[in-house]
Design a protein around this motif. Structure first.
Motif, PDB file in Angstrom:
ATOM      1  N   TYR A  50      28.129 -45.329 -83.130  1.00  0.00           N
ATOM      2  CA  TYR A  50      26.773 -44.973 -82.704  1.00  0.00           C
ATOM      3  C   TYR A  50      25.864 -44.578 -83.866  1.00  0.00           C
ATOM      4  O   TYR A  50      24.687 -44.300 -83.655  1.00  0.00           O
ATOM      5  CB  TYR A  50      26.825 -43.847 -81.667  1.00  0.00           C
ATOM      6  N   GLY A  51      26.379 -44.550 -85.080  1.00  0.00           N
ATOM      7  CA  GLY A  51      25.565 -44.198 -86.243  1.00  0.00           C
ATOM      8  C   GLY A  51      25.041 -42.781 -86.180  1.00  0.00           C
ATOM      9  O   GLY A  51      23.867 -42.534 -86.466  1.00  0.00           O
ATOM     10  N   CYS A  52      25.890 -41.838 -85.829  1.00  0.00           N
ATOM     11  CA  CYS A  52      25.478 -40.445 -85.661  1.00  0.00           C
ATOM     12  C   CYS A  52      25.429 -39.708 -86.993  1.00  0.00           C
ATOM     13  O   CYS A  52      26.287 -39.914 -87.849  1.00  0.00           O
ATOM     14  CB  CYS A  52      26.439 -39.716 -84.721  1.00  0.00           C
ATOM     15  N   GLY A  53      24.446 -38.854 -87.148  1.00  0.00           N
ATOM     16  CA  GLY A  53      24.316 -38.041 -88.350  1.00  0.00           C
ATOM     17  C   GLY A  53      24.668 -36.593 -88.104  1.00  0.00           C
ATOM     18  O   GLY A  53      24.664 -35.780 -89.028  1.00  0.00           O
ATOM     19  N   LEU A  54      24.953 -36.247 -86.844  1.00  0.00           N
ATOM     20  CA  LEU A  54      25.261 -34.871 -86.479  1.00  0.00           C
ATOM     21  C   LEU A  54      26.276 -34.873 -85.353  1.00  0.00           C
ATOM     22  O   LEU A  54      26.174 -35.682 -84.422  1.00  0.00           O
ATOM     23  CB  LEU A  54      23.979 -34.156 -86.028  1.00  0.00           C
ATOM     24  N   VAL A  55      27.244 -33.963 -85.457  1.00  0.00           N
ATOM     25  CA  VAL A  55      28.226 -33.754 -84.393  1.00  0.00           C
ATOM     26  C   VAL A  55      28.063 -32.319 -83.915  1.00  0.00           C
ATOM     27  O   VAL A  55      28.133 -31.380 -84.714  1.00  0.00           O
ATOM     28  CB  VAL A  55      29.674 -33.985 -84.887  1.00  0.00           C
ATOM     29  N   VAL A  56      27.826 -32.154 -82.620  1.00  0.00           N
ATOM     30  CA  VAL A  56      27.676 -30.834 -82.016  1.00  0.00           C
ATOM     31  C   VAL A  56      28.916 -30.566 -81.171  1.00  0.00           C
ATOM     32  O   VAL A  56      29.285 -31.371 -80.322  1.00  0.00           O
ATOM     33  CB  VAL A  56      26.413 -30.765 -81.123  1.00  0.00           C
ATOM     34  N   LEU A  57      29.552 -29.438 -81.434  1.00  0.00           N
ATOM     35  CA  LEU A  57      30.734 -29.049 -80.668  1.00  0.00           C
ATOM     36  C   LEU A  57      30.382 -27.887 -79.765  1.00  0.00           C
ATOM     37  O   LEU A  57      29.704 -26.937 -80.193  1.00  0.00           O
ATOM     38  CB  LEU A  57      31.874 -28.629 -81.598  1.00  0.00           C
ATOM     39  N   GLY A  58      30.833 -27.965 -78.528  1.00  0.00           N
ATOM     40  CA  GLY A  58      30.666 -26.851 -77.611  1.00  0.00           C
ATOM     41  C   GLY A  58      31.533 -25.696 -78.068  1.00  0.00           C
ATOM     42  O   GLY A  58      32.716 -25.882 -78.358  1.00  0.00           O
ATOM     43  N   LEU A  59      30.949 -24.507 -78.168  1.00  0.00           N
ATOM     44  CA  LEU A  59      31.690 -23.321 -78.598  1.00  0.00           C
ATOM     45  C   LEU A  59      32.031 -22.492 -77.365  1.00  0.00           C
ATOM     46  O   LEU A  59      31.147 -21.932 -76.719  1.00  0.00           O
ATOM     47  CB  LEU A  59      30.858 -22.502 -79.589  1.00  0.00           C
ATOM     48  N   PRO A  60      33.325 -22.425 -77.030  1.00  0.00           N
ATOM     49  CA  PRO A  60      33.743 -21.748 -75.793  1.00  0.00           C
ATOM     50  C   PRO A  60      33.862 -20.235 -75.964  1.00  0.00           C
ATOM     51  O   PRO A  60      34.943 -19.688 -76.146  1.00  0.00           O
ATOM     52  CB  PRO A  60      35.101 -22.386 -75.507  1.00  0.00           C
ATOM     53  N   LEU A  61      32.745 -19.556 -75.912  1.00  0.00           N
ATOM     54  CA  LEU A  61      32.733 -18.096 -76.002  1.00  0.00           C
ATOM     55  C   LEU A  61      33.043 -17.494 -74.635  1.00  0.00           C
ATOM     56  O   LEU A  61      32.834 -18.134 -73.603  1.00  0.00           O
ATOM     57  CB  LEU A  61      31.360 -17.608 -76.474  1.00  0.00           C
TER      58      LEU A  61
END
Length: 148
Positions: A50-61
């Motif tokens: 997908y040519g992504c420049g950013l990876v966002v991870l869900g932070l399970p607080l």
């Protein structure tokens, strides 16, 4: 720039991607966990595809905002992912967190309202949670796409 979002769990990783304008999030897949090395390799494949420049991870607080038992596992996954990206020529890809409290419950409610059966919900809930994580990120970071 497209963004990839992950909802990392013990058994699966939900994956979502933004449109090129950073307005909407679409579910991509649910990765069945087999081992952190292979799992991070699959994530890299989607970043390339997908040519992504950013990876966002869900932070399970936890609900109080403190780290939960799952938080350490997700932090370890991100560290492994960042290391793998650096050693594989994807060092320009950035990483960020998004609070994911209640996203799985939200995803469940959305799927129930869409009349998705229980068995099918189990297979797509993490992908739907990744969509919610990414859409929240896009909504709260819309300035990244409207500047210039």
């Amino acid at each position: 720039m497209r963004i990839l979002a992950l909802d990392v769990g013990d058994k699966t990783v939900g994956v979502a991607v933004s449109d090129p304008l950073g307005i909407t999030a679409q579910g991509v897949t649910t990765i069945q966990r087999v081992g952190i090395r292979k799992d991070t390799g699959k994530v890299m494949d989607y970043v390339r595809e997908y040519g992504c420049g950013l990876v966002v991870l869900g932070l399970p607080l936890s609900m109080s905002g403190e780290d939960s038992a799952q938080t350490a596992k997700v932090r370890e996954f991100r560290t492994m992912l960042e290391n793998k990206f650096r050693s594989s020529g994807l060092s320009k890809v950035k990483f960020d967190w998004m609070d994911e409290r209640l996203t799985t419950m939200q995803a469940e409610r959305i799927l129930i309202e869409a009349d998705v059966g229980r068995k099918k919900r189990k297979t797509v809930i993490d992908k739907q949670a990744a969509v919610l994580i990414l859409q929240s990120y896009l909504d709260s970071h819309s300035h990244l796409f409207t500047e210039n």
